[in-house]
Every structure is written in structure tokens, then in C-alpha cells.
Write a protein that holds these residues in place. Sequence first.
Motif, PDB file in Angstrom:
ATOM      1  N   ALA A  85      -4.746   4.967  -8.756  1.00 31.87           N
ATOM      2  CA  ALA A  85      -5.299   4.500  -7.246  1.00 31.87           C
ATOM      3  C   ALA A  85      -6.267   3.099  -7.328  1.00 31.87           C
ATOM      4  N   LEU A  86      -6.916   2.974  -8.304  1.00 31.69           N
ATOM      5  CA  LEU A  86      -7.640   1.653  -8.636  1.00 31.69           C
ATOM      6  C   LEU A  86      -6.702   0.677  -8.728  1.00 31.69           C
ATOM      7  N   ALA A  87      -5.977   1.026  -9.893  1.00 26.31           N
ATOM      8  CA  ALA A  87      -4.991  -0.271 -10.021  1.00 26.31           C
ATOM      9  C   ALA A  87      -4.155  -0.489  -9.054  1.00 26.31           C
ATOM     10  N   GLY A  88      -3.632   0.289  -7.929  1.00 24.78           N
ATOM     11  CA  GLY A  88      -2.837  -0.078  -7.313  1.00 24.78           C
ATOM     12  C   GLY A  88      -3.495  -0.629  -5.963  1.00 24.78           C
ATOM     13  N   ALA A  89      -4.906  -0.312  -5.773  1.00 25.41           N
ATOM     14  CA  ALA A  89      -5.705  -0.983  -4.770  1.00 25.41           C
ATOM     15  C   ALA A  89      -5.885  -2.377  -5.044  1.00 25.41           C
ATOM     16  N   LEU A  90      -6.279  -2.550  -6.292  1.00 26.75           N
ATOM     17  CA  LEU A  90      -6.549  -3.817  -6.739  1.00 26.75           C
ATOM     18  C   LEU A  90      -5.238  -4.632  -6.348  1.00 26.75           C
ATOM     19  N   ALA A  91      -4.018  -4.227  -6.856  1.00 28.18           N
ATOM     20  CA  ALA A  91      -2.787  -5.034  -6.795  1.00 28.18           C
ATOM     21  C   ALA A  91      -2.214  -5.367  -5.272  1.00 28.18           C
TER      22      ALA A  91
ATOM     23  N   THR B 236       0.860  -1.017  -0.097  1.00 33.21           N
ATOM     24  CA  THR B 236      -0.080   0.125  -0.050  1.00 33.21           C
ATOM     25  C   THR B 236       0.970   1.175  -0.084  1.00 33.21           C
ATOM     26  N   LEU B 237       1.978   1.055   0.790  1.00 31.63           N
ATOM     27  CA  LEU B 237       2.931   2.235   0.671  1.00 31.63           C
ATOM     28  C   LEU B 237       3.619   2.680  -0.581  1.00 31.63           C
ATOM     29  N   VAL B 238       3.800   1.535  -1.471  1.00 31.69           N
ATOM     30  CA  VAL B 238       4.221   1.748  -2.758  1.00 31.69           C
ATOM     31  C   VAL B 238       3.008   2.195  -3.727  1.00 31.69           C
ATOM     32  N   VAL B 239       1.620   1.992  -3.576  1.00 30.75           N
ATOM     33  CA  VAL B 239       0.774   2.673  -4.237  1.00 30.75           C
ATOM     34  C   VAL B 239       0.638   4.197  -3.924  1.00 30.75           C
TER      35      VAL B 239
ATOM     36  N   ASP C 236     -14.380  -5.231  -2.200  1.00 35.23           N
ATOM     37  CA  ASP C 236     -14.692  -5.205  -0.804  1.00 35.23           C
ATOM     38  C   ASP C 236     -14.051  -3.720  -0.194  1.00 35.23           C
ATOM     39  N   GLU C 237     -14.563  -3.803   1.146  1.00 36.92           N
ATOM     40  CA  GLU C 237     -14.328  -2.508   1.964  1.00 36.92           C
ATOM     41  C   GLU C 237     -12.791  -2.238   1.985  1.00 36.92           C
ATOM     42  N   SER C 238     -11.862  -3.052   2.199  1.00 37.49           N
ATOM     43  CA  SER C 238     -10.431  -2.676   2.270  1.00 37.49           C
ATOM     44  C   SER C 238      -9.988  -2.391   1.009  1.00 37.49           C
TER      45      SER C 238
ATOM     46  N   ALA D 161     -10.059   5.021  -2.361  1.00 37.04           N
ATOM     47  CA  ALA D 161     -10.734   6.489  -1.853  1.00 37.04           C
ATOM     48  C   ALA D 161      -9.331   7.202  -1.258  1.00 37.04           C
ATOM     49  N   GLY D 162      -8.720   6.538  -0.390  1.00 38.15           N
ATOM     50  CA  GLY D 162      -7.730   7.141   0.211  1.00 38.15           C
ATOM     51  C   GLY D 162      -6.595   7.617  -0.644  1.00 38.15           C
ATOM     52  N   ALA D 163      -6.492   6.750  -1.922  1.00 36.84           N
ATOM     53  CA  ALA D 163      -5.470   7.316  -2.757  1.00 36.84           C
ATOM     54  C   ALA D 163      -5.726   8.237  -3.981  1.00 36.84           C
ATOM     55  N   ALA D 164      -7.292   8.463  -3.962  1.00 40.89           N
ATOM     56  CA  ALA D 164      -7.809   9.002  -5.225  1.00 40.89           C
ATOM     57  C   ALA D 164      -8.412  10.203  -4.938  1.00 40.89           C
ATOM     58  N   VAL D 165      -8.859  10.446  -3.736  1.00 42.84           N
ATOM     59  CA  VAL D 165      -9.582  11.518  -3.467  1.00 42.84           C
ATOM     60  C   VAL D 165      -8.836  12.926  -3.010  1.00 42.84           C
ATOM     61  N   HIS D 166      -8.940  13.943  -3.346  1.00 40.48           N
ATOM     62  CA  HIS D 166      -8.165  15.056  -3.090  1.00 40.48           C
ATOM     63  C   HIS D 166      -8.173  15.546  -1.598  1.00 40.48           C
TER      64      HIS D 166
END
Length: 341
Positions: free
Chosen positions: A333-339, A101-104, A187-189, A195-200
Motif C-alpha cells: 500500500a505504501l509503495a502504491g500510494a507513493l507511486a 489509485t485503482l491499480v494500487v 502529505d495527506e493525500s 491508510a485506505g489500502a493498508a488497514v483491515h
Amino acid sequence: MDPAGRSRAGRARRWAGEHWPGLALAALVVVITSIMAQRISWMSPLLAAIVAGAVAANIADLPPRTRPGLQFCSKRLLRVGIALLGLQVTFAEILGLGPATLVVVFVVVTAGIGGTMLLGRMLGISWTQRLLIACGFSICGAAAVAAVDGVVEADEEEMLTSIALVVVFGTLLIAILPPAAHALGLDESTSGVWAGAAVHEVAQVVAVGGAIGGTALSIAVVVKLARVVLLAPVLAAIGWHIRRRKSGESVATGRAAPLVPVFVLAFLGCAAIRSTGGIPSAALDLARFLQTALLTAAMFALGTGVRLRALARVGARPLVLAAASTLWVAALALAGALAAT
């Protein structure tokens, strides 16, 4: 009283006489928006203050005597508020996200800024304008825009345009991202990381995470604060770039811009102090209250500079860049969250 003391007292009285109308107006807005935020759970006082300032500036001209106090809010109080924002962050919480997640977070911030800067150059937008948009959309919204402006000293119109765009597109994400996460079957995770990586804005992240669920909210906030921490090295890199570019000018004038602004060092210092775990909860609550109040006052002051006529003169290119940057950061952010999950 000695002459030096009388001189200082006289300067203090003159300063107070010049600044109190604007400070009083900002304080009134802080009180009103804070009360509204307590009654309306999804409302952010910072965003409400920006809107209030913009509405006030476009409906009726504010008295000229309020300008010194509002300028003080938008400069000095903003920087103190950003420094206190560090008390919301603990390095242990951020490291607890895990390496993936830190890499994301790192990729979203760096690639978000890089991609936005590249597209902005293709659109023919000035370096300072696209930098403000890139950092605002990739790091932490209006606070990042204002912080970067404190380093690059962009035109006021460029800074205000960037803040207005952050408010508009960040608010759109509140409506779009939760149903999109549901439609994708996340899922929520995973949704929380997205959300945390994408929203301003931090407040916008809270709104999105809360709409998805409790687990998503807790993850989203920590991921967002990890992005906020990267504001410090990004500002340091921008300062180093400007320092190198203007080295000739600095030699000629005998001055050099600081590599890292003082308020950024204060932000890191506050985060380090919070990470020790030695601050009482009552002190943290007071610091959180002061930070919100100061940033709300600053956002209102910045909002008073948003003129619809000026935004209309800017043209469509910043709007196109803001939309593209939002899509780009959200896709990363979505690609990173999925990965990562």
C-alpha cells in the motif's frame, strides 16, 4: 385458520422460542455499543462488539439457550449486513480515485492475498486458515473473514482465530500508521491512500484517517470501499475454485455450490442502486443504521466463539502469518500510494 396456516404459525412460535434469548442478548449489545460509539468518537461498535463477545465467552459461559439466536446472528444477519454495506459505495466515487489509485487497490488485494497464501503454505498452515487470514487482511477485515467462511465452510476455530487476529493487528495499525506517515513526511493525500489500502477494517480506516487529517480521511474511506467492492469478485473466484475442485462430489450428490453467493449479488445490487443517486438521504441513513446494527450483532455473536484456550492451542504460526501479512499489505500500500500520488 386452515391447517397449513396453523402449521406455519406453530413453526414460527417454535423458532421464536428457540432464538429469542440469543437475539435479545445481541440486541442489548448493539444498543450499548451504539451509545458508547456516539460518546467516544474513535470507537467502532463492530470492534467493541467483538471484544464484548470474547470477554463474555471467556469470563463466564453463556447460557446454552442463547446459542440458536447467536448462530442466526453470525450467519443470516451477517449476510444481510454485508449486502447493505453495498449502499455505502458508489461506483462514481471509486472511479473518481483515478486509474493509478485503482491499480494500487487491485494490486494490494490480489498481491496481498497471493503473498499471504504463499507464506501460509510455507508455514504449513491449512488452505482454509490462510485463505481466511489473506482475505481478511487484504480486503475488509472481519466481514471478509466471515464472508469467505460462508463460501469455504472452514472450521469454526480457524474462522474465529482469523477474526481475533484482524482485531489485534488492525488495532495496532491505528497506533502505528499515523505517526509513521508523519515520520515519512507524507502529505495527506498520500497518507489517505496508504491508510485506505493498508488497514483491515473500515472502522479502523476511519480512525487512522481521522488521526491524520480531513483530506486523508475522505480519501482513505473511498480507497477502502474500493477494496470492499473487490470482495465480490474474490468470493466468486473462490467459489469457482471450490466448484471445480469438488466437481466429482457435486456430480455424485446432484448438487453444486453456487458460483457467487446470493449475499454477494445483493451487495453488488445495493451498490448499483446507490450509484443511481435515486435513494433519498433519509433512506440511506436508515440503511446505514440497519447495516451497522446487523453487523454489530453478528460481530458480537462471532466474538462469543473466541476462546483464549483455543487460540493458545492454535500455536504461533497463524500469529506469524498475520504479522507478516500486515507488513506485506502495508508495504504494498505504501509503495502504491507513493507511486500513485
